[in-house]
Design a protein around this motif. Structure first.
Motif, mmCIF file in Angstrom:
data_model
loop_
_atom_site.group_PDB
_atom_site.id
_atom_site.type_symbol
_atom_site.label_atom_id
_atom_site.label_comp_id
_atom_site.label_asym_id
_atom_site.label_seq_id
_atom_site.Cartn_x
_atom_site.Cartn_y
_atom_site.Cartn_z
ATOM 1 N N PRO A 25 0.814 -1.215 0.000
ATOM 2 C CA PRO A 25 0.000 0.000 0.000
ATOM 3 C C PRO A 25 0.850 1.268 0.000
ATOM 4 O O PRO A 25 1.894 1.330 0.630
ATOM 5 C CB PRO A 25 -0.822 -0.110 1.286
ATOM 6 N N GLU A 26 0.364 2.236 -0.735
ATOM 7 C CA GLU A 26 1.018 3.545 -0.709
ATOM 8 C C GLU A 26 -0.059 4.614 -0.725
ATOM 9 O O GLU A 26 -1.200 4.365 -1.122
ATOM 10 C CB GLU A 26 1.957 3.699 -1.900
ATOM 11 N N ASN A 62 -1.833 -10.906 2.355
ATOM 12 C CA ASN A 62 -1.388 -10.377 3.660
ATOM 13 C C ASN A 62 -2.492 -9.563 4.307
ATOM 14 O O ASN A 62 -2.295 -8.411 4.702
ATOM 15 C CB ASN A 62 -0.159 -9.465 3.479
ATOM 16 N N MET A 63 -3.669 -10.161 4.366
ATOM 17 C CA MET A 63 -4.856 -9.397 4.707
ATOM 18 C C MET A 63 -4.760 -8.613 6.015
ATOM 19 O O MET A 63 -5.054 -7.427 6.048
ATOM 20 C CB MET A 63 -6.038 -10.342 4.750
ATOM 21 N N GLU A 64 -4.307 -9.290 7.064
ATOM 22 C CA GLU A 64 -4.296 -8.623 8.374
ATOM 23 C C GLU A 64 -3.314 -7.465 8.409
ATOM 24 O O GLU A 64 -3.631 -6.352 8.832
ATOM 25 C CB GLU A 64 -3.912 -9.618 9.461
ATOM 26 N N GLU A 65 -2.119 -7.768 7.929
ATOM 27 C CA GLU A 65 -1.064 -6.768 7.944
ATOM 28 C C GLU A 65 -1.427 -5.583 7.053
ATOM 29 O O GLU A 65 -1.276 -4.415 7.446
ATOM 30 C CB GLU A 65 0.202 -7.437 7.425
ATOM 31 N N ALA A 66 -1.905 -5.889 5.845
ATOM 32 C CA ALA A 66 -2.244 -4.829 4.895
ATOM 33 C C ALA A 66 -3.354 -3.944 5.462
ATOM 34 O O ALA A 66 -3.295 -2.712 5.350
ATOM 35 C CB ALA A 66 -2.664 -5.439 3.565
ATOM 36 N N LYS A 68 -4.018 -3.339 8.537
ATOM 37 C CA LYS A 68 -3.443 -2.512 9.591
ATOM 38 C C LYS A 68 -2.682 -1.323 9.001
ATOM 39 O O LYS A 68 -2.864 -0.181 9.398
ATOM 40 C CB LYS A 68 -2.500 -3.380 10.451
ATOM 41 N N GLU A 69 -1.830 -1.633 8.026
ATOM 42 C CA GLU A 69 -1.038 -0.579 7.381
ATOM 43 C C GLU A 69 -1.940 0.492 6.780
ATOM 44 O O GLU A 69 -1.711 1.697 6.947
ATOM 45 C CB GLU A 69 -0.219 -1.162 6.217
ATOM 46 N N ILE A 70 -2.959 0.037 6.070
ATOM 47 C CA ILE A 70 -3.840 0.975 5.364
ATOM 48 C C ILE A 70 -4.643 1.816 6.359
ATOM 49 O O ILE A 70 -4.825 3.023 6.174
ATOM 50 C CB ILE A 70 -4.741 0.206 4.373
ATOM 51 N N LEU A 71 -5.085 1.171 7.444
ATOM 52 C CA LEU A 71 -5.828 1.913 8.481
ATOM 53 C C LEU A 71 -4.992 3.071 9.017
ATOM 54 O O LEU A 71 -5.493 4.186 9.196
ATOM 55 C CB LEU A 71 -6.178 0.976 9.632
ATOM 56 N N GLU A 72 -3.709 2.787 9.261
ATOM 57 C CA GLU A 72 -2.815 3.833 9.770
ATOM 58 C C GLU A 72 -2.708 4.991 8.784
ATOM 59 O O GLU A 72 -2.749 6.159 9.162
ATOM 60 C CB GLU A 72 -1.412 3.250 10.046
ATOM 61 N N MET A 73 -2.582 4.638 7.510
ATOM 62 C CA MET A 73 -2.488 5.667 6.473
ATOM 63 C C MET A 73 -3.735 6.534 6.450
ATOM 64 O O MET A 73 -3.658 7.762 6.325
ATOM 65 C CB MET A 73 -2.336 5.020 5.091
ATOM 66 N N VAL A 104 -12.422 0.260 8.525
ATOM 67 C CA VAL A 104 -12.531 1.711 8.731
ATOM 68 C C VAL A 104 -13.792 2.027 9.535
ATOM 69 O O VAL A 104 -13.766 2.806 10.489
ATOM 70 C CB VAL A 104 -12.551 2.460 7.374
ATOM 71 N N LYS A 105 -14.868 1.379 9.155
ATOM 72 C CA LYS A 105 -16.128 1.612 9.856
ATOM 73 C C LYS A 105 -15.995 1.223 11.331
ATOM 74 O O LYS A 105 -16.400 1.970 12.223
ATOM 75 C CB LYS A 105 -17.223 0.781 9.180
#
Lengths: 347, 77
Positions: A25-26, A62-66, A68-73, A104-105
């Motif tokens: 993700p970016e 990498n569903m869980e990790e991705a 998490k990363e995206i939520l932070e972004m 997100v929700k």
């Protein structure tokens, strides 16, 4: 001003096709790809402050990790609204959109909207949790999907009352709502029955959920003497794709004789699948259809026999109806041929 | 397809990478695979190691077929 974060995959993000489906993700400031149209549809009340782009395979592997990363972004932008897709009939993309929307929700407590074709696997996974605008099965439906998504998203952000699925264009979430009607129930029921008898259209007030589960069959008792068949949705076909199975939205399957074949090589087999990077499967088709090790296990006496034929189709935007038809047809042959168990591989 | 094969009375194991999709389509025996473009392989490994990995996965799939299940089961051990 309503702040919006938009999520899209590597393809719509302009990074690349299947060969780039493994990108992490970016985040990019402002709008990217379909975000342009979304911006237009949202109008002056909302602004897309950032776009998150992630490869479909990376996300799904990498569903869980991705997530998490995206939520932070997303968090950094403190958005009021989150929109993902639309994903149309792209399975991995739909699963990504649904997974992130739900996260997100649940975590940021803001409204979320995505868009998918009704057969996208992301629909069944998330329709109860989130609003999914029903779209066409391909990107040609962008022009109708975007305005519908924007309209519903704005309504949610402004906390306006949301109408029923048929009015707003979202996929029914199984939510029941008590309302007052002019006519009493008995009359409405009789009217519906008459319409049905006449073959006229009518709308049920209580659609029955679709519980099409098939109970597991008993286990294989005697593997050493069992005949095992291979089936794949990964599109492995003899080199040249003799049956011309389509790279997406397959209308057929192939049945191929592997008598005497001990190893699938790049000279003899390939994939017809257009929904994943074909490099690895073309280099060694056993990576999708493990004929080589099953031959070994047959030799070693672990299994009785590898069935003479394998069945293959391309599971890429292929309609559920077609997949069902293919499998119910060849399953009869498998039964007739005395196959005791099937290994089905998917990409 | 998994469901139609199961419906025909043949036990079937689904070897796939995206387990949630497999659960949604109604597979009963599920073995998680390596990656989407190479479910039963890993190009980063040498040829022998890769084949050993594939064999391990196929053995796990066979084990799943030999296991009685009452409901959807993911064999991830």
């Amino acid at each position: 001003m309503i702040k919006v974060v938009h999520y899209i995959n590597q393809f719509y993000g302009g990074i690349g096709g299947e060969e780039k489906a493994d990108v992490k993700p970016e985040v990019r400031e402002g709008v990217v790809g379909p975000g342009m149209a979304l911006k237009g549809a949202l109008g002056s009340e909302a602004e897309i402050v950032a776009t998150i782009i992630c490869g479909d395979s990376y996300f799904n592997e990498n569903m869980e990790e991705a997530t998490k990363e995206i939520l932070e972004m997303i968090k950094k932008y403190e958005p009021d609204l989150f929109i993902a897709g639309p994903a149309f009939n792209a399975g991995r993309y739909g699963v990504a959109c649904g997974t992130i929307c739900k996260a997100v929700k649940d975590n940021l407590n803001i409204p979320v909207v995505t868009g998918m074709y009704s057969e996208n696997p992301g629909v069944d996974m998330f329709k109860k949790d989130i609003y999914i605008i029903e779209t066409a099965n391909a990107a040609t439906g962008m022009r109708t999907a975007i305005p519908a998504m924007a309209k519903l998203a704005l309504k949610l952000a402004k906390k306006e009352e949301i109408g029923p699925p048929a009015v707003e264009g979202y996929i029914p979430r199984g939510v029941r709502k008590n309302i007052f009607r002019e006519e009493r129930g008995s009359k409405r029921a009789v009217d519906m029955l008459i319409a049905k008898l006449k073959g006229e259209p009518f709308e049920t007030e209580y659609p029955m959920p679709d519980f099409d589960k098939v109970a597991p069959n008993p286990a294989v008792k005697d593997l050493k003497n069992a005949k095992i068949a291979l089936v794949t949705s990964g599109g492995i076909v003899p080199k040249g794709n003799p049956d011309r199975i389509e790279a997406s939205s397959a209308s057929k399957y192939g049945k191929y004789d592997i008598e005497g074949v001990i190893d699938l090589t790049k000279e003899t087999y390939e994939t017809a699948h257009g929904g994943y990077d074909p490099v690895y499967a073309n280099e060694d088709p056993d990576r999708v259809l493990p004929v080589d090790v099953l031959r070994e296990l047959e030799q070693e006496g672990v299994i009785g026999k590898l069935h003479r034929y394998y069945y293959s189709t391309v599971g890429n935007g292929t309609s559920v109806a077609n997949a069902k038809k293919f499998a119910s047809t060849f399953a009869k042959e498998l039964v007739a041929d005395g196959v005791q168990a099937v290994i089905l591989t998917s990409t | 397809m998994v469901k139609e094969i199961e419906r025909a009375g043949i036990p079937v194991v689904h070897v796939c990478t995206v387990v949630p999709i497999s659960l949604t389509v109604g597979a009963n025996r599920i073995v998680p695979a390596v990656a989407i473009p190479h479910p039963l392989g890993n190009p980063a490994l040498g040829k022998e190691d890769e084949k050993a990995l594939r064999k391990q996965l196929v053995l796990k799939a066979l084990k799943a077929l030999e296991t009685e299940v009452q409901e959807q089961t993911v064999f991830d051990k």
